[in-house]
Motif scaffolding. Structure first.
Motif, PDB file in Angstrom:
ATOM      1  N   ALA A 114      -9.933  11.149   4.368  1.00 51.41           N
ATOM      2  CA  ALA A 114      -9.126  12.199   3.747  1.00 51.41           C
ATOM      3  C   ALA A 114      -8.571  13.128   4.821  1.00 51.41           C
ATOM      4  N   GLY A 115      -7.300  13.462   4.657  1.00 45.67           N
ATOM      5  CA  GLY A 115      -6.620  14.291   5.636  1.00 45.67           C
ATOM      6  C   GLY A 115      -5.878  13.507   6.692  1.00 45.67           C
ATOM      7  N   GLY A 116      -6.117  12.214   6.736  1.00 44.70           N
ATOM      8  CA  GLY A 116      -5.483  11.367   7.733  1.00 44.70           C
ATOM      9  C   GLY A 116      -4.098  10.909   7.327  1.00 44.70           C
ATOM     10  N   SER A 117      -3.537  10.021   8.151  1.00 47.51           N
ATOM     11  CA  SER A 117      -2.172   9.546   7.945  1.00 47.51           C
ATOM     12  C   SER A 117      -2.121   8.022   7.988  1.00 47.51           C
ATOM     13  N   LEU A 118      -1.185   7.486   7.248  1.00 45.39           N
ATOM     14  CA  LEU A 118      -0.896   6.057   7.265  1.00 45.39           C
ATOM     15  C   LEU A 118       0.606   5.879   7.077  1.00 45.39           C
ATOM     16  N   SER A 119       1.077   4.681   7.361  1.00 49.36           N
ATOM     17  CA  SER A 119       2.483   4.408   7.123  1.00 49.36           C
ATOM     18  C   SER A 119       2.655   3.008   6.569  1.00 49.36           C
ATOM     19  N   ALA A 127      -1.757  13.916   5.268  1.00 47.47           N
ATOM     20  CA  ALA A 127      -2.688  14.710   4.453  1.00 47.47           C
ATOM     21  C   ALA A 127      -3.171  13.912   3.255  1.00 47.47           C
ATOM     22  N   LEU A 128      -3.592  12.692   3.504  1.00 43.66           N
ATOM     23  CA  LEU A 128      -3.975  11.793   2.405  1.00 43.66           C
ATOM     24  C   LEU A 128      -5.219  12.295   1.693  1.00 43.66           C
ATOM     25  N   LYS A 129      -5.229  12.049   0.384  1.00 44.16           N
ATOM     26  CA  LYS A 129      -6.324  12.468  -0.473  1.00 44.16           C
ATOM     27  C   LYS A 129      -6.955  11.230  -1.110  1.00 44.16           C
ATOM     28  N   ALA A 130      -8.162  11.395  -1.594  1.00 45.74           N
ATOM     29  CA  ALA A 130      -8.849  10.274  -2.256  1.00 45.74           C
ATOM     30  C   ALA A 130      -8.022   9.740  -3.415  1.00 45.74           C
ATOM     31  N   ASP A 145      15.985  -2.644  -5.866  1.00 46.03           N
ATOM     32  CA  ASP A 145      16.806  -3.101  -6.996  1.00 46.03           C
ATOM     33  C   ASP A 145      17.979  -2.152  -7.209  1.00 46.03           C
ATOM     34  N   LYS A 146      18.789  -2.460  -8.209  1.00 47.42           N
ATOM     35  CA  LYS A 146      19.911  -1.596  -8.555  1.00 47.42           C
ATOM     36  C   LYS A 146      19.445  -0.316  -9.238  1.00 47.42           C
ATOM     37  N   THR A 147      18.304  -0.404  -9.942  1.00 44.41           N
ATOM     38  CA  THR A 147      17.797   0.737 -10.691  1.00 44.41           C
ATOM     39  C   THR A 147      16.346   1.011 -10.308  1.00 44.41           C
ATOM     40  N   LEU A 148      15.759   2.037 -10.945  1.00 42.17           N
ATOM     41  CA  LEU A 148      14.352   2.371 -10.710  1.00 42.17           C
ATOM     42  C   LEU A 148      13.420   1.624 -11.652  1.00 42.17           C
ATOM     43  N   ILE A 149      13.957   0.636 -12.342  1.00 43.05           N
ATOM     44  CA  ILE A 149      13.113  -0.286 -13.110  1.00 43.05           C
ATOM     45  C   ILE A 149      13.288  -1.635 -12.435  1.00 43.05           C
ATOM     46  N   PRO A 150      12.611  -1.802 -11.308  1.00 45.52           N
ATOM     47  CA  PRO A 150      12.942  -2.948 -10.450  1.00 45.52           C
ATOM     48  C   PRO A 150      12.364  -4.271 -10.924  1.00 45.52           C
ATOM     49  N   ALA A 151      13.036  -5.311 -10.509  1.00 38.04           N
ATOM     50  CA  ALA A 151      12.558  -6.666 -10.761  1.00 38.04           C
ATOM     51  C   ALA A 151      12.031  -7.310  -9.479  1.00 38.04           C
ATOM     52  N   HIS A 152      12.286  -6.666  -8.345  1.00 42.45           N
ATOM     53  CA  HIS A 152      11.912  -7.249  -7.066  1.00 42.45           C
ATOM     54  C   HIS A 152      10.808  -6.414  -6.422  1.00 42.45           C
ATOM     55  N   TRP A 153       9.706  -7.082  -6.100  1.00 40.03           N
ATOM     56  CA  TRP A 153       8.525  -6.390  -5.606  1.00 40.03           C
ATOM     57  C   TRP A 153       7.993  -7.044  -4.341  1.00 40.03           C
ATOM     58  N   GLY A 154       7.381  -6.222  -3.487  1.00 41.61           N
ATOM     59  CA  GLY A 154       6.624  -6.749  -2.372  1.00 41.61           C
ATOM     60  C   GLY A 154       5.260  -7.230  -2.838  1.00 41.61           C
ATOM     61  N   GLN A 155       4.493  -7.725  -1.891  1.00 36.13           N
ATOM     62  CA  GLN A 155       3.198  -8.332  -2.227  1.00 36.13           C
ATOM     63  C   GLN A 155       2.120  -7.299  -2.508  1.00 36.13           C
ATOM     64  N   GLY A 156       2.367  -6.040  -2.134  1.00 41.13           N
ATOM     65  CA  GLY A 156       1.377  -4.988  -2.344  1.00 41.13           C
ATOM     66  C   GLY A 156       0.463  -4.837  -1.142  1.00 41.13           C
ATOM     67  N   THR A 157       0.164  -3.590  -0.798  1.00 43.20           N
ATOM     68  CA  THR A 157      -0.770  -3.313   0.293  1.00 43.20           C
ATOM     69  C   THR A 157      -1.764  -2.247  -0.155  1.00 43.20           C
ATOM     70  N   GLN A 158      -2.989  -2.427   0.217  1.00 44.87           N
ATOM     71  CA  GLN A 158      -4.052  -1.525  -0.206  1.00 44.87           C
ATOM     72  C   GLN A 158      -4.105  -0.297   0.700  1.00 44.87           C
ATOM     73  N   VAL A 159      -4.184   0.858   0.076  1.00 50.29           N
ATOM     74  CA  VAL A 159      -4.465   2.111   0.779  1.00 50.29           C
ATOM     75  C   VAL A 159      -5.758   2.663   0.213  1.00 50.29           C
ATOM     76  N   THR A 160      -6.724   2.888   1.076  1.00 47.38           N
ATOM     77  CA  THR A 160      -7.997   3.448   0.660  1.00 47.38           C
ATOM     78  C   THR A 160      -8.260   4.711   1.465  1.00 47.38           C
ATOM     79  N   VAL A 161      -8.459   5.808   0.756  1.00 45.90           N
ATOM     80  CA  VAL A 161      -8.725   7.094   1.396  1.00 45.90           C
ATOM     81  C   VAL A 161     -10.152   7.488   1.058  1.00 45.90           C
ATOM     82  N   SER A 162     -10.968   7.604   2.063  1.00 44.37           N
ATOM     83  CA  SER A 162     -12.372   7.954   1.843  1.00 44.37           C
ATOM     84  C   SER A 162     -12.538   9.465   1.942  1.00 44.37           C
ATOM     85  N   SER A 163     -13.328  10.002   1.052  1.00 40.90           N
ATOM     86  CA  SER A 163     -13.524  11.454   1.009  1.00 40.90           C
ATOM     87  C   SER A 163     -14.772  11.853   1.774  1.00 40.90           C
TER      88      SER A 163
END
Length: 116
Positions: free
Chosen positions: A14-19, A84-87, A98-116
């Motif tokens: 917690a409090g750290g940074s990621l990108s 300033a990441l939080k749990a 996509d053209k709109t904010l209701i997208p049909a195209h997605w990445g594979q997903g990446t996990q972010v875990t913030v430990s408190s």
């Protein structure tokens, strides 16, 4: 078809940074919005941040002032700096495009875990 490849995320205290980064390829000529949604266990997927091809940004209230989204149209890439990441930021983050904010195209997903 649009293909999205994500990188980034990870484990931080917690409090750290990621990108994150995300690159699009394929039939990208109609894309306006790029950005990230996230989904925490037991919760619905929520919009974190988006950016248009013209550079207009939008953030969820919970991340405003802590996260920064940017885009490189020449590289068809979008980036998310998280500070300033939080749990409660712990989730799987999904890049979208996509053209709109209701997208049909997605990445594979990446996990972010913030430990408190």
């Amino acid at each position: 078809q649009v293909h999205l490849v994500e990188s980034g995320g990870g484990l931080v205290q917690a409090g750290g940074s990621l990108s994150h980064s995300c690159a699009a390829s394929g039939s990208i000529f109609n894309i306006n919005f790029m950005g990230w949604y996230r989904q925490a266990p037991g919760k619905q997927r929520e919009l974190v941040a988006s950016i248009t091809s013209g550079g207009i940004t939008n953030y969820a209230g919970s991340v405003k002032g802590r996260f920064t989204i940017s885009r490189d149209n020449a590289k068809n890439a979008v980036y998310l700096q998280m500070k300033a990441l939080k749990a409660e930021d712990t989730a799987v983050y999904y890049c979208f495009a996509d053209k709109t904010l209701i997208p049909a195209h997605w990445g594979q997903g990446t996990q972010v875990t913030v430990s408190s």
